[in-house]
Design a protein around this motif. Structure first.
Motif, PDB file in Angstrom:
ATOM      1  N   VAL A 228       0.931  -1.092   0.206  1.00 40.64           N
ATOM      2  CA  VAL A 228      -0.051   0.026  -0.045  1.00 40.64           C
ATOM      3  C   VAL A 228       1.019   1.065   0.076  1.00 40.64           C
ATOM      4  CG1 VAL A 228      -1.860   1.309   1.212  1.00 40.64           C
ATOM      5  CG2 VAL A 228      -1.891  -1.187   1.340  1.00 40.64           C
ATOM      6  N   ILE A 229       0.589   2.184  -1.032  1.00 41.63           N
ATOM      7  CA  ILE A 229       1.374   3.390  -1.181  1.00 41.63           C
ATOM      8  C   ILE A 229       0.439   4.345  -0.736  1.00 41.63           C
ATOM      9  CG2 ILE A 229       2.915   4.875  -2.590  1.00 41.63           C
ATOM     10  CD1 ILE A 229       3.577   1.791  -2.413  1.00 41.63           C
ATOM     11  N   ALA A 230       0.605   5.031   0.445  1.00 45.86           N
ATOM     12  CA  ALA A 230      -0.527   6.113   0.843  1.00 45.86           C
ATOM     13  C   ALA A 230       0.269   7.508   0.932  1.00 45.86           C
ATOM     14  CB  ALA A 230      -0.871   5.884   2.447  1.00 45.86           C
ATOM     15  N   VAL A 231      -0.269   8.239   0.078  1.00 45.21           N
ATOM     16  CA  VAL A 231       0.462   9.671  -0.052  1.00 45.21           C
ATOM     17  C   VAL A 231      -0.520  10.951   0.497  1.00 45.21           C
ATOM     18  CG1 VAL A 231       1.555  11.042  -1.900  1.00 45.21           C
ATOM     19  CG2 VAL A 231       1.217   8.578  -2.120  1.00 45.21           C
ATOM     20  N   ALA A 232       0.267  11.695   1.247  1.00 43.83           N
ATOM     21  CA  ALA A 232      -0.582  12.833   1.693  1.00 43.83           C
ATOM     22  C   ALA A 232      -0.304  14.033   1.025  1.00 43.83           C
ATOM     23  CB  ALA A 232       0.012  12.981   3.321  1.00 43.83           C
ATOM     24  N   LYS A 233      -1.340  14.945   1.203  1.00 41.09           N
ATOM     25  CA  LYS A 233      -1.111  16.342   0.857  1.00 41.09           C
ATOM     26  C   LYS A 233      -1.275  16.969   2.688  1.00 41.09           C
ATOM     27  CE  LYS A 233      -3.470  18.932  -1.841  1.00 41.09           C
ATOM     28  NZ  LYS A 233      -4.874  19.374  -1.197  1.00 41.09           N
ATOM     29  N   ALA A 234      -0.048  17.894   2.861  1.00 45.59           N
ATOM     30  CA  ALA A 234       0.140  18.170   4.197  1.00 45.59           C
ATOM     31  C   ALA A 234       0.510  19.507   4.472  1.00 45.59           C
ATOM     32  CB  ALA A 234       1.240  17.292   4.781  1.00 45.59           C
ATOM     33  N   GLY A 235       0.335  20.169   5.576  1.00 44.98           N
ATOM     34  CA  GLY A 235       0.804  21.637   6.185  1.00 44.98           C
ATOM     35  C   GLY A 235      -0.306  22.320   6.089  1.00 44.98           C
ATOM     36  N   ASP A 236      -0.127  23.829   6.328  1.00 45.56           N
ATOM     37  CA  ASP A 236      -1.073  24.729   6.496  1.00 45.56           C
ATOM     38  C   ASP A 236      -1.754  25.314   5.117  1.00 45.56           C
ATOM     39  OD1 ASP A 236      -2.515  27.062   7.197  1.00 45.56           O
ATOM     40  OD2 ASP A 236      -1.251  27.041   9.276  1.00 45.56           O
ATOM     41  N   GLU A 237      -2.693  24.835   5.005  1.00 48.06           N
ATOM     42  CA  GLU A 237      -3.827  25.435   3.722  1.00 48.06           C
ATOM     43  C   GLU A 237      -4.338  26.693   4.246  1.00 48.06           C
ATOM     44  OE1 GLU A 237      -3.646  21.728   0.535  1.00 48.06           O
ATOM     45  OE2 GLU A 237      -5.606  22.568   1.509  1.00 48.06           O
ATOM     46  N   ASP A 238      -3.965  27.920   4.113  1.00 44.89           N
ATOM     47  CA  ASP A 238      -5.002  28.874   4.544  1.00 44.89           C
ATOM     48  C   ASP A 238      -5.508  28.842   6.021  1.00 44.89           C
ATOM     49  OD1 ASP A 238      -4.983  30.724   1.798  1.00 44.89           O
ATOM     50  OD2 ASP A 238      -5.803  28.780   1.187  1.00 44.89           O
TER      51      ASP A 238
END
Length: 310
Positions: A228-238
């Motif tokens: 399983v390859i689990a990929v995030a979008k991360a960090g402070d969005e607005d």
């Protein structure tokens, strides 16, 4: 040995004002790094082209259409496809899809090294709510902007293996993995955008959310003997924080690589698809060990009562 060196391409925050062109340039930069590392496959997150827009309430639902792609490749994403084709790179990424007949889905695609879309998946387990909720710490309006996926959980034979896809909240549901596991899946690629705080349960913070994330992915991998390859979008969005937690998990349920930041980052691992064989032929040999008639007997013994029809 059927080894594929996979690049899990975590994306840092994408601000509401950031253009598709700027995001695609970031994705291409990660692809170039992956190519330099000898990776034939790169996997990006859910809704990779935009900010996580379901946090924003549009009273007029049609105003949200600006976040959606009416075609794929779209003019904005054509450079990404061109780069992948030039580098001979297969890829998977998520985006908001508007179909020609006006349906809206949270979608992920699988693209081969020649730039052809060979697989499409539409998110089935949509979290959140439909109307603005003043009691929540933040809005999570996926049910307002998306319809449940209508393609099921298919698998595709490509790159010398059997591949499947799912998206974000799907990873928490065991039937997601089992549907693909019963079809012999050897690698599941999934992207996610997960807020670091539950909008309805403030005490469930980052540590517990990461724990549940890892628990779900590792269990799904182990119980179905799949990568399983689990990929995030991360960090402070607005001002809205998304957790990281990009992972590569082997068919024994072990985390073999994970992200170290909340920015644009490659997590790379050489994945041997033959590592799935032992589990599929022993403890998780479904053909030998899942006797369907036994499930029926158990249901009768425990006295399961179905709810009345509406």
């Amino acid at each position: 040995m059927r080894e594929i060196k996979v690049a899990a391409a975590q994306l840092g925050p994408i601000q509401k004002a950031e253009s598709r062109a700027a995001v695609v340039a970031r994705m291409i930069a990660l692809m170039q790094q992956a190519k330099a590392e000898g990776c034939p496959l790169i996997v990006y997150p859910e809704l990779a082209l935009t900010t996580f827009f379901p946090r924003w309430y549009h009273e007029d639902r049609a105003e949200a259409d600006s976040w959606f792609e009416a075609e794929m490749p779209s003019p904005a994403t054509q450079p990404l496809f061109d780069a992948a084709r030039a580098m001979g790179m297969a890829m998977s990424f998520g985006y908001a899809e508007k179909t020609p007949d006006g349906h809206h889905f949270n979608t992920s695609i699988l693209v081969d090294a020649a730039g052809n879309i060979v697989g499409k998946y539409r998110k089935i387990h949509l979290p959140g709510h439909v109307e603005y909720d003043s009691e929540r710490s933040h809005q999570h309006l996926e049910k307002r902007y998306f319809e449940p996926g209508d393609l099921g959980f298919p698998v595709w034979r490509t790159l010398g293996g059997i591949f499947g896809m799912c998206i974000c909240n799907d990873r928490r549901w065991p039937e997601t993995y089992r549907e693909m596991g019963l079809q012999g899946v050897e690698m599941i690629v999934l992207g996610f955008n997960t807020p670091s705080v539950n909008s309805q349960k403030g005490a469930e913070g980052l540590a517990q959310r990461l724990f549940h994330h890892k628990l779900s992915v590792q269990a799904g991998a182990y119980q179905n003997a799949t990568w399983v390859i689990a990929v995030a979008k991360a960090g402070d969005e607005d001002g809205h924080h998304l957790m990281g937690g990009t992972l590569i998990v082997n068919p024994d349920g072990e985390i073999v690589a994970e992200s170290q930041t909340e920015g644009d980052e490659l997590v790379i691992h050489a994945c041997d698809l033959d590592d799935t064989v032992f589990g599929k032929e022993t403890i998780f040999d479904f053909a030998r060990h899942r006797r369907i008639e036994h499930y029926g007997r158990i249901t009768a013994q425990v006295g399961v009562v179905l709810p009345p029809e509406d």
